[in-house]
Scaffold this motif. Structure first.
Motif, PDB file in Angstrom:
ATOM      1  N   MET A  70       0.781  -1.256   0.157  1.00 47.20           N
ATOM      2  CA  MET A  70      -0.020  -0.022  -0.146  1.00 47.20           C
ATOM      3  C   MET A  70       0.784   1.344  -0.016  1.00 47.20           C
ATOM      4  N   ALA A  71       1.946   1.194   0.721  1.00 47.44           N
ATOM      5  CA  ALA A  71       2.879   2.572   0.942  1.00 47.44           C
ATOM      6  C   ALA A  71       3.733   2.483  -0.534  1.00 47.44           C
TER       7      ALA A  71
ATOM      8  N   LEU B 246       1.654   4.190  -3.461  1.00 46.12           N
ATOM      9  CA  LEU B 246       1.520   5.476  -3.440  1.00 46.12           C
ATOM     10  C   LEU B 246       3.229   6.018  -3.488  1.00 46.12           C
TER      11      LEU B 246
ATOM     12  N   ASP C 167       7.975   1.943   3.063  1.00 44.52           N
ATOM     13  CA  ASP C 167       7.231   1.264   4.083  1.00 44.52           C
ATOM     14  C   ASP C 167       7.958   1.543   5.395  1.00 44.52           C
TER      15      ASP C 167
ATOM     16  N   THR D 173       1.609   5.647   5.582  1.00 42.30           N
ATOM     17  CA  THR D 173       0.614   5.567   5.391  1.00 42.30           C
ATOM     18  C   THR D 173      -0.454   5.711   6.444  1.00 42.30           C
ATOM     19  N   THR D 174      -1.862   6.319   6.101  1.00 39.29           N
ATOM     20  CA  THR D 174      -2.789   6.466   7.376  1.00 39.29           C
ATOM     21  C   THR D 174      -3.658   5.419   7.647  1.00 39.29           C
TER      22      THR D 174
ATOM     23  N   GLU E  23      -6.222   5.570   4.511  1.00 42.48           N
ATOM     24  CA  GLU E  23      -5.735   5.097   3.338  1.00 42.48           C
ATOM     25  C   GLU E  23      -5.656   3.676   3.232  1.00 42.48           C
ATOM     26  N   VAL E  24      -5.455   2.986   4.262  1.00 44.60           N
ATOM     27  CA  VAL E  24      -5.430   1.434   4.446  1.00 44.60           C
ATOM     28  C   VAL E  24      -6.768   1.139   4.379  1.00 44.60           C
TER      29      VAL E  24
END
Length: 299
Positions: free
Chosen positions: A54-55, A58, A62, A66-67, A70-71
């Motif tokens: 996920m990081a 974007l 890692d 990330t927030t 977002e997750v």
């Protein structure tokens, strides 16, 4: 068509039943909702959503950037597109106990079947990089207690990840894992074990399922599913593998485009239009649209 018809509750029940089974579950990592569909089509047990992926999607490393929003958003998008249970990486819970509680409820609402929370300091680092640090036992167990207390669906799997092995050795990792189980963890993610013997030691020491992370270029050798099953591992994830494969293919395609001025050489390795349409159920959408378009209300 559209979204999964299997409820989150049923997916959680399936996940729990699978973890209790004698076989070893395999959860490849999805980096998009479409890849989750492909994982399901290929017959795997479930879908993993990696915090690193996920990081990286974007364009970020890692390292805890990330927030929760977002997750939770990405996990929900992925979970909605597959009938398989989804396990999501919740990092350190995005804060301390109250934040952990909110994280659990947000991810539960997103429809995931399970999540794992780790014992690194916040912000965290990739588990297979040097320089990571872990919190003390009281802080680690406090996070898990908060997670367990916060869940509303008792079938939601709360997994605890420990990174202690890389810092303090196997015995310390076993002790930490036991404490996390005592705090209420349903399963243990034993990160960066050095060999099969260490996985076996962790599995033998616990009475809950143990997850093995088979990530390429990491601290652990890439053991087969059968090897891990034979030492007692209940679940295997391949968190970044599909994204790495896709990015490698994209890089080769761009090189070919720059060199040849065409992608003709890459076409044989591409997903075909027909394969894509089958994966996204294009015919199902067409049938639905035709049925609505042709609908009439009798007087």
């Amino acid at each position: 068509m559209l979204y999964s018809t299997v409820s989150p509750a049923d997916k959680r029940a399936t996940f729990r039943a699978g973890l209790a089974d004698e076989r070893t579950l395999v959860f490849p990592g999805a980096f998009t909702p479409l890849t989750a569909r492909l994982i399901e089509q290929k017959g795997f047990d479930g879908v993993y959503v990696s915090g690193a992926v996920m990081a990286n999607e974007l364009g970020l490393p890692d390292i805890g950037l990330t927030t929760l929003t977002e997750v939770a958003t990405r996990a929900g998008q992925i979970a909605s597109m597959t009938d398989l249970p989804v396990l999501v990486d919740a990092d350190t819970g995005f804060g301390e106990p109250m934040n952990v509680a909110r994280t659990v409820q947000a991810l539960e609402a997103a429809g995931v079947a399970g999540l794992h929370i780790e014992d690194q300091v916040n912000p965290k680092r990739c588990g297979h990089l040097d320089g990571k640090q872990v919190v003390d036992a009281a802080t680690a167990t406090g996070r898990i207690r908060a997670a367990v207390d916060a869940r509303r669906d008792p079938s939601l799997v709360i997994m605890a990840r420990t990174d202690v092995r890389a810092l303090d050795g196997l015995e310390a990792a076993v002790d930490r894992a036991r404490a996390l189980v005592d705090a209420g963890a349903d399963a243990i993610f034993a990160e960066a074990m050095a060999d099969l013997g260490e996985f076996e030691a962790i599995c033998s020491a616990l009475d809950v399922p143990v997850l093995a992370n088979m990530t390429e270029f990491g601290k652990s050798e890439l053991f087969t599913h059968q090897q891990l099953h034979d030492v007692g591992v209940s679940m295997v994830i391949h968190p970044v593998s599909l994204m790495r494969a896709a990015m490698g293919a994209a890089s080769r395609a761009l090189d070919a485009l720059a060199t040849d001025g065409t992608l003709e050489s890459q076409v044989p390795s591409m997903q075909t239009r027909a394969e894509l349409y089958e994966l996204i159920d294009y015919p199902g959408y067409a049938r639905f649209d035709a049925g609505v378009y042709d609908f009439t209300l009798d007087a």
